[in-house]
Design a protein around this motif. Sequence first.
Motif, PDB file in Angstrom:
ATOM      1  N   SER A   7      21.137 -13.041 -29.233  1.00 33.77           N
ATOM      2  CA  SER A   7      21.171 -13.458 -27.834  1.00 33.77           C
ATOM      3  C   SER A   7      22.331 -12.828 -27.087  1.00 33.77           C
ATOM      4  O   SER A   7      22.750 -13.316 -26.058  1.00 33.77           O
ATOM      5  N   THR A   8      22.854 -11.721 -27.630  1.00 32.88           N
ATOM      6  CA  THR A   8      23.958 -11.024 -26.974  1.00 32.88           C
ATOM      7  C   THR A   8      23.492 -10.434 -25.656  1.00 32.88           C
ATOM      8  O   THR A   8      22.521  -9.696 -25.594  1.00 32.88           O
ATOM      9  N   LYS A   9      24.223 -10.775 -24.597  1.00 33.92           N
ATOM     10  CA  LYS A   9      23.889 -10.203 -23.296  1.00 33.92           C
ATOM     11  C   LYS A   9      25.171  -9.761 -22.607  1.00 33.92           C
ATOM     12  O   LYS A   9      26.128 -10.538 -22.530  1.00 33.92           O
ATOM     13  N   GLY A  10      25.165  -8.548 -22.144  1.00 36.63           N
ATOM     14  CA  GLY A  10      26.291  -8.103 -21.328  1.00 36.63           C
ATOM     15  C   GLY A  10      27.585  -7.925 -22.096  1.00 36.63           C
ATOM     16  O   GLY A  10      28.661  -7.919 -21.506  1.00 36.63           O
ATOM     17  N   TRP A  11      27.519  -7.728 -23.405  1.00 39.74           N
ATOM     18  CA  TRP A  11      28.738  -7.512 -24.180  1.00 39.74           C
ATOM     19  C   TRP A  11      29.176  -6.078 -23.999  1.00 39.74           C
ATOM     20  O   TRP A  11      28.354  -5.161 -23.973  1.00 39.74           O
ATOM     21  N   SER A  12      30.457  -5.844 -23.863  1.00 34.43           N
ATOM     22  CA  SER A  12      30.879  -4.448 -23.764  1.00 34.43           C
ATOM     23  C   SER A  12      32.105  -4.216 -24.615  1.00 34.43           C
ATOM     24  O   SER A  12      32.929  -5.115 -24.820  1.00 34.43           O
ATOM     25  N   GLY A  13      32.224  -3.023 -25.134  1.00 31.59           N
ATOM     26  CA  GLY A  13      33.347  -2.693 -26.006  1.00 31.59           C
ATOM     27  C   GLY A  13      33.917  -1.341 -25.615  1.00 31.59           C
ATOM     28  O   GLY A  13      33.847  -0.910 -24.471  1.00 31.59           O
ATOM     29  N   VAL A  14      34.481  -0.684 -26.621  1.00 35.15           N
ATOM     30  CA  VAL A  14      35.080   0.627 -26.413  1.00 35.15           C
ATOM     31  C   VAL A  14      34.010   1.674 -26.118  1.00 35.15           C
ATOM     32  O   VAL A  14      34.213   2.580 -25.312  1.00 35.15           O
ATOM     33  N   MET A  15      32.866   1.555 -26.775  1.00 31.64           N
ATOM     34  CA  MET A  15      31.840   2.596 -26.691  1.00 31.64           C
ATOM     35  C   MET A  15      30.945   2.383 -25.478  1.00 31.64           C
ATOM     36  O   MET A  15      30.838   1.289 -24.950  1.00 31.64           O
ATOM     37  N   GLY A  16      30.338   3.446 -25.070  1.00 35.42           N
ATOM     38  CA  GLY A  16      29.438   3.377 -23.920  1.00 35.42           C
ATOM     39  C   GLY A  16      30.130   3.843 -22.663  1.00 35.42           C
ATOM     40  O   GLY A  16      31.355   3.808 -22.549  1.00 35.42           O
TER      41      GLY A  16
END
Lengths: 299, 385, 320
Positions: free
Chosen positions: B336-345
């Motif tokens: 149900s991950t939504k809108g997660w952001s990290g280093v990549m992308g």
Amino acid sequence: MAELGELLVSAVAAGCIYGLMALAYLLILRPTGIINFALGEWAMLGAFAAVAASGDLLLPALQLPHAAAFAVVLVVTGLIGALVEVATVRPLVERGAPLLSPILALLGVLVVGLQVGTLVGGTEALPSPPPFGFRRVELGPFAGTPQSYYTIAVTLGVFIAAWVFFERTIWGKRFEAVAINRRAAALMGINLRQVGLLAFAASGMVCGVVGMLAAGASGAFYQMGLPLAIQGFTALVIGGVGRVEGALLGGLILGLVEALAARYLPIPPTLVLGVPLVLLILFLLVRPTGLLKAREGGA
Amino acid sequence: MKVSGTLIRLTAGAVAIAAVSTLPALAADPIKIGVITDETGRAAFYAQPVTEGVKLAAKEINAKGGILGRQIELVIEDDGGKPDVSATKARKLVDAGVVAFISNSSSPATQQAETVSLETKTPHITPANSGETLATELKNPYFFQLGPLASTQIKTLMSYTRTRKFKKVAVVGDNSGLSKIIADVFEKSLKGNGIEVAVAEIIPMGSRTAVPQMQKVRAAEPEAIFQAGIVGPQMAQFFQAYHQLGMKQPILASFNLSIPSYLKVAKDMMEGVAFIDAYDPDKPKTKEFIALYKKEHGDEPFSLPGYGYDGLHFIADAIVRAGSTDKEKIRAAMASTKGWSGVMGAKGATVNLSDEDRRGFDPEGAVVRLIHNNNHGPAIHSGTK
Amino acid sequence: MMSGRLRSLAGWAAAFLGLSAVSFVMASYPLELYQKMLLVVTLAIGFNFLFGISGQIAFSHIAFYGIGAYAVVILSHRLGLPLAVALAGAVAICALLAAVVAIPATRLEGFYLALATLAFAQLFIVAVSAGGKLTGGDEGISGYQLPPLFGAKLAGAAYTPVIVFVLLATLGLILRFDRSWFGRACRAVRDNPLAAQAMGVDVARTKIVVFVLASTLAGVAGMAYAFLNNFISPPIFELDRIFELLFMIVIGGTGRHAGAVAGAILLYSVQFAVEPIVGKFHPLIYGLVVVLVILFAPKGLMGLWDAAAARVRASRGRAP
């Protein structure tokens, strides 16, 4: 036909590498009857030695000029050859073990060599600077990189030296005598130990030449050993184990067939990989002694 | 009576131990997270840097107190790039009590490890694999793919070159498993977009030269060359042949070229080459990661450690959202991950997952970078629009 | 005579039950290792017969392992044939391919045979990788499984009996051949083909039969493997595995069935045991051990065992 000129140079340069590997096999095979499949890993270790000598591995301070680096590589691989002979082959030969034993032991050496190479060199491709740089060099209808011409030149030099060695020097005659009849050679006073040691050391050095040339062309890579071992043996089978010239001929034929197949054969690229294998199988089935026969008799 | 020195030292030691053992953070069991990497096989040169990123993230999270008050313990196994060993190691990890595990080895190895995550109902992610069918071949609700799909990569490259209206191109790669998977997807996508793939060539591993293959490419007169290769020596041979044969077509490469080692082995030969990355060094989160990595390792990171770093943070985030280390709850949180952001992308890219689509990499999240002066340049294009 | 045969049959049955039953008490990781080890032992027994007893240095054993696996999966799950047909068909394909390779290749001596079979093994990988949808290419084939047998799903520990059956059948068949005149013929061909020919042994036919038998048995082991992980792909059948197999035979004791078993069990399990210490470099240890064994204990573990047993017997004999 400029294209053919380009293709021929790179095919011949590749063929030279294969021919050198075949020569490395031959130098051991003739006097001892032993197939040393670990040669590919010796070339790989030589390639990493070349990279180290130019400062890109282990010893960054070391930045030898090309000739010195070449000498270092030859010493390293020659020593490897000598060490393997003394430690693993000589004891087996002297106790009269069947020929299979040293061949199997050398497979063990292959695996050890590969692991040591991976440990020392890592899993990335590492370059050593090509002595004459990189650009397109045209010689008449031919076109290639300086490294490919250099490879051809060095290979010719090595083969001329090998031919002179076998045909004109006393040591070469000793090698041939041992190859023809080991016991008779010993009875005639030839020191079998010395011949064995020299054979392995010389073979090691030829692998070092391959490593040096390959590192300057496309870098040293921990997995380059097995393909070289197979290509070398294929060249040996094609050319015939009897003569030094056979090794070079076999190598050149393999290089040319590979290049022409890749360029002109209308089969998908995934199947072109099979062409050298099919060539090897064909020769093994139809003419396992190779194209050039050994010279009969001799004084 | 003189108190003996030894007695004093013993008492001091006992007091110290008592004091330390009352620290709450160290009292609880660690959370075990597994990592399957390749240390000696074909995939080693791209699996190992990803694993370094995972380790860095674990260290960072643990320094900040861990997750749910517990420290992360990484259990790292080596599969040698062999898919069947990968499955065995996955089983070893599950038996060792990991709540989730990360696959950093080759795509086929990850695929095989999936048979174990499915059977043992263990959350399983790959942070960097781009294999197109990893999340769809096996209906495995426990598996999540965070790496940029080969199809996303080629779509991004196609959008980057849209204005140049290429009609006829070439695809070149080597015969390693990863390269063939990527090349295959590239070819299909290009053809699906009405672009003719005049020639698709493979430079075999163990080759001494790429001249024959590149002559074939040159003869087909493509307007651009899409590079799907990965193996170092063959990449060097590709660039040498390209220059030696006087070719001038633009080269557009997969995310494999985001690995900096080619800049050494094909030095001065890669000027102007465009490649896909999921790593934008100008993104704020990425800048923080770069600083952290430099502090730990001393040299610059690049895409691969970033994937690993994000991978572990993703798992940690899911565990926190699940509020427990129950595998089912973690899986549900991941799905149900939504809108997660990290280093990549790219800037603004997010990771979104669902039970129907467990491929999390933002389809608009890939960037295009150029190689300039033997360095990776900044991101100059992102997404597929 | 009758009780002797019954006793040996009971022995086989006991072995079958014992080897299968023990798997039911294992956790999933040890179980996986155990099952894979049984398959490796199966391969070692066959390879020992081919190389150790019959003297053929063939590098194609692992390729036939792969051919069996791919054949049964393609026939049953790509071409939709019923499992029984697929199994029979896969065996036939292995035997046929082995014959096609053996007939020309067994004319070659020593390392030439090794090279021809090595080329064949590489060609197998090339062909499978280039096979597109049929063979799954580089990604392999997954997502298939065995149909349930009498309602019972053959997975996990329940699959062990299948593997044990293949192992015992392979061992039984090889022992049968070995203990007959054929086994003596194989050894004669290995040690001195000319003398063997002079004694009336059809050298070519012997070599071909051995190669086909051993390779087909390797193929059957491959079929068992295919349904163990329900996933096959080219890297599983690559060349370095044959060096491992060879080392197992040499370290165990070339030419000895017990040696093949001991060598396989030892090398397979030791790598997982020493992993915490030497990590990924267990092949380095194996390579070194092989060299040391060839130099100092050429008869392998079985040779050491025999020597130790002889000393024990001798010392007992001396006791009053």
